[in-house]
Design a protein around this motif. Structure first.
Motif, PDB file in Angstrom:
ATOM      1  N   SER A 150      13.753  41.703  41.777  1.00 31.86           N
ATOM      2  CA  SER A 150      14.848  40.817  41.394  1.00 31.86           C
ATOM      3  C   SER A 150      16.152  41.592  41.250  1.00 31.86           C
ATOM      4  O   SER A 150      16.160  42.813  41.044  1.00 31.86           O
ATOM      5  N   TRP A 151      17.260  40.865  41.358  1.00 31.79           N
ATOM      6  CA  TRP A 151      18.569  41.488  41.172  1.00 31.79           C
ATOM      7  C   TRP A 151      18.700  42.062  39.765  1.00 31.79           C
ATOM      8  O   TRP A 151      19.305  43.108  39.556  1.00 31.79           O
ATOM      9  N   ASP A 152      18.139  41.364  38.766  1.00 33.15           N
ATOM     10  CA  ASP A 152      18.198  41.861  37.384  1.00 33.15           C
ATOM     11  C   ASP A 152      17.498  43.209  37.251  1.00 33.15           C
ATOM     12  O   ASP A 152      17.959  44.087  36.507  1.00 33.15           O
ATOM     13  N   GLU A 153      16.368  43.399  37.969  1.00 32.27           N
ATOM     14  CA  GLU A 153      15.651  44.674  37.912  1.00 32.27           C
ATOM     15  C   GLU A 153      16.451  45.784  38.581  1.00 32.27           C
ATOM     16  O   GLU A 153      16.487  46.916  38.087  1.00 32.27           O
ATOM     17  N   LYS A 178      19.757  45.845  38.859  1.00 38.07           N
ATOM     18  CA  LYS A 178      20.890  46.105  37.960  1.00 38.07           C
ATOM     19  C   LYS A 178      20.452  46.922  36.747  1.00 38.07           C
ATOM     20  O   LYS A 178      21.145  47.864  36.337  1.00 38.07           O
ATOM     21  N   ALA A 179      19.298  46.563  36.173  1.00 38.25           N
ATOM     22  CA  ALA A 179      18.800  47.281  34.997  1.00 38.25           C
ATOM     23  C   ALA A 179      18.528  48.747  35.313  1.00 38.25           C
ATOM     24  O   ALA A 179      18.773  49.630  34.498  1.00 38.25           O
ATOM     25  N   THR A 202      21.857  50.731  35.764  1.00 38.16           N
ATOM     26  CA  THR A 202      22.617  50.890  34.512  1.00 38.16           C
ATOM     27  C   THR A 202      21.809  51.598  33.432  1.00 38.16           C
ATOM     28  O   THR A 202      22.253  51.668  32.281  1.00 38.16           O
ATOM     29  N   GLU A 235      11.503  47.669  38.509  1.00 40.08           N
ATOM     30  CA  GLU A 235      12.301  48.819  38.061  1.00 40.08           C
ATOM     31  C   GLU A 235      11.627  50.119  38.462  1.00 40.08           C
ATOM     32  O   GLU A 235      12.301  51.091  38.847  1.00 40.08           O
TER      33      GLU A 235
END
Length: 513
Positions: free
Chosen positions: A303-306, A308-309, A312, A440
């Motif tokens: 996912s995009w959230d993974e 991004k996480a 960052t 991640e």
């Protein structure tokens, strides 16, 4: 073996009813006591037999510790050899150009040492460019098809590079080889995390890198024999080297695609070969998820959230800096070790066999580092120790650049080669076990190997022709790089120690180091 019966709290309550005539035994108190006894009984039984509840279909899978160990051994004999063989082929095709240099490669192709270094940089740049996209495709397609296809792709490039002539074809070939190899190493690391528990991972990471180290150990010996074919069929020795080792890689790719299981959940090869029963497949999957629920792969894409996480996550920075700073000298020595031995006064072809001594020693030290890190659960400490030992031997090489004692210089160089990357697989495992989700973890492994290949861009320029044969400036730069990497390992350990102290106050999960 007869499985012990695990009794529920209810069945215990039926066997030991409280005495209602005894006022000292309050029913609620007695029930709580009996439930505690049942929990203790269950824990004892679970030491020999584990009960896993599959929430999706309600099936209950039980297995003994001996049965689990037997399954892990079968995984070791199925998954690890194929991954190691792929890594072996990768390093052969990536590193044999160092052996080719001892057979007049520069003169035959028509390039200078500076141009040779540029080509090495393009190889690393190609890997860096496609590292993350490759791992995203792995996550979606699976290792059997994706990793096998990669091996085939770079195998064809490695084979036909035997016919390069001139600067343009040389640079294009190195870049294309890097693009095709991109993602293989993190793909292997991520695949290992899907089959093994956390306390098993570091050892398997170290075994995975044995493929790389074994190729480095064998390449000199193999090259020593193949380079004697110079003149056969009108080809140079280095051309035979690329042809033979490239064809070997193509065969490895075909073998990988045909035999590697699709996943731990579906341990069947693309040809339909089933290696584990349905029950055994459930055990393999559930034992890993029970150990680390973050390894659940609920989607077919990251996912995009993974993403991004991961990008960052500031905790990754010391690991990544440590990697490209510490591996840059290793990439330099890997490419120039045969030439260095020649500069010590040894025979041109014999130098290829001599440099393999350090690589064979590295096989042993690498396994020792991974095994000790898993047994003691001290990954951070073993990373620091590995870099400290490497730093000491690189310092020795710098101090001996003016020495006329050829045997001593060869001995110190061999010792440096024997400890150059023992810490790297342990660092990878350290990152993997602290990832929060499967997605991640996939991107983190890609970032780690990107850093490793950035080190190749740096390392390929450390030794310059005007600095030969002592490479005074080059060895000084190596000392500085390893010193900075050592400092990063201290910072990585310190950050987890401080974070865990803070997490303890909040009662949250601890980081492993």
């Amino acid at each position: 073996m007869k499985l012990p019966i695990v009794k529920s709290p209810l069945s215990f309550s039926r066997q030991a009813q409280p005495d209602s005539t005894n006022p000292a035994q309050h029913p609620e108190t007695m029930l709580a006591s009996l439930q505690a006894m049942a929990e203790e009984k269950r824990d004892t039984a679970m030491s020999e037999t584990q009960l896993i509840q599959d929430e999706d279909d309600g099936l209950q899978v039980s297995w003994t510790a001996d049965e689990e160990r037997a399954l892990v051994r079968r995984v070791d004999l199925l998954v690890m050899p194929l991954l190691i063989l792929g890594f072996f082929a990768l390093q052969l095709d990536r590193g044999n150009i160092g052996n080719a240099m001892t057979d007049f490669f520069l003169q035959d192709v028509g390039i200078t040492q500076y141009q040779f270094n540029i080509g090495q940089q393009l190889l690393s740049a190609g890997i860096v460019l496609l590292e993350i996209p490759s791992n995203l495709l792995l996550y979606r397609i699976g290792p059997a098809v994706w990793i096998g296809s990669q091996i085939l792709a770079w195998g064809f490039v490695a084979t036909f590079q035997a016919f390069q002539k001139g600067l343009g074809p040389y640079l294009a070939t190195r870049l294309l080889l890097g693009l095709c190899e991109a993602g293989f190493i993190p793909a292997g690391l991520f695949t290992i995390t899907r089959w093994y528990k956390r306390e098993e991972t570091t050892t398997r990471f170290s075994w995975y890198f044995i493929g790389n180290l074994l190729a480095a150990a064998c390449s000199g010996l193999v090259a020593y024999g193949i380079l004697h074919l110079r003149g056969v069929c009108g080809l140079a020795g280095w051309q035979w080297l690329f042809l033979i080792e490239g064809i070997f890689t193509i065969l490895v790719g075909i073998l990988f695609i045909c035999l590697f299981p699709l996943s731990a959940e579906n341990p069947v090869s693309i040809l339909g070969l089933r290696y584990f029963s349905e029950r055994e497949a459930q055990i393999l999957q559930q034992r890993v998820l029970r150990d680390d629920p973050t390894k659940a792969q609920k989607r077919k894409n990251v996912s995009w959230d993974e993403i991004k996480a991961t990008f960052t996550n500031w905790r990754l920075l010391p690991h990544l800096f440590m990697t490209f700073l510490g591996l840059a000298p290793a990439s330099t020595m890997g490419a120039y070790a045969p030439s260095l031995v020649v500069s010590f006064g040894f025979d041109r072809l014999k130098s290829n066999a001599m440099t393999s001594v350090g690589a064979w020693c590295l096989l042993v030290t690498n396994i020792i580092w991974g095994t000790v890190a898993d047994r003691l659960r001290l990954r951070g400490a073993m990373v620091f120790l590995g870099l400290l030992v490497f730093w000491g031997f690189t310092l020795g090489n710098r101090l001996l650049i003016e020495s006329t004692n050829s045997n001593l210089r060869f001995g110190i160089l061999t010792a440096a080669l024997a400890f150059q990357v023992t810490w790297h697989p342990v660092n990878g495992s350290w990152l993997a076990i602290n990832a929060r989700t499967a997605g991640e973890r996939s991107v983190t492994m890609a970032l780690l190997i990107m850093s490793a290949n950035i080190s190749g861009i740096i390392g390929s320029q450390l030794f310059q022709a005007e600095d030969a044969p002592t490479y005074r400036k080059g060895w000084t730069a190596i000392i500085c790089l390893v010193s900075a990497s050592l400092a990063m390992s201290i910072l990585a350990n310190l950050q987890y120690w401080l974070l865990n102290r803070f997490q303890n106050r909040k009662g949250e999960a601890r980081y492993q180091y």
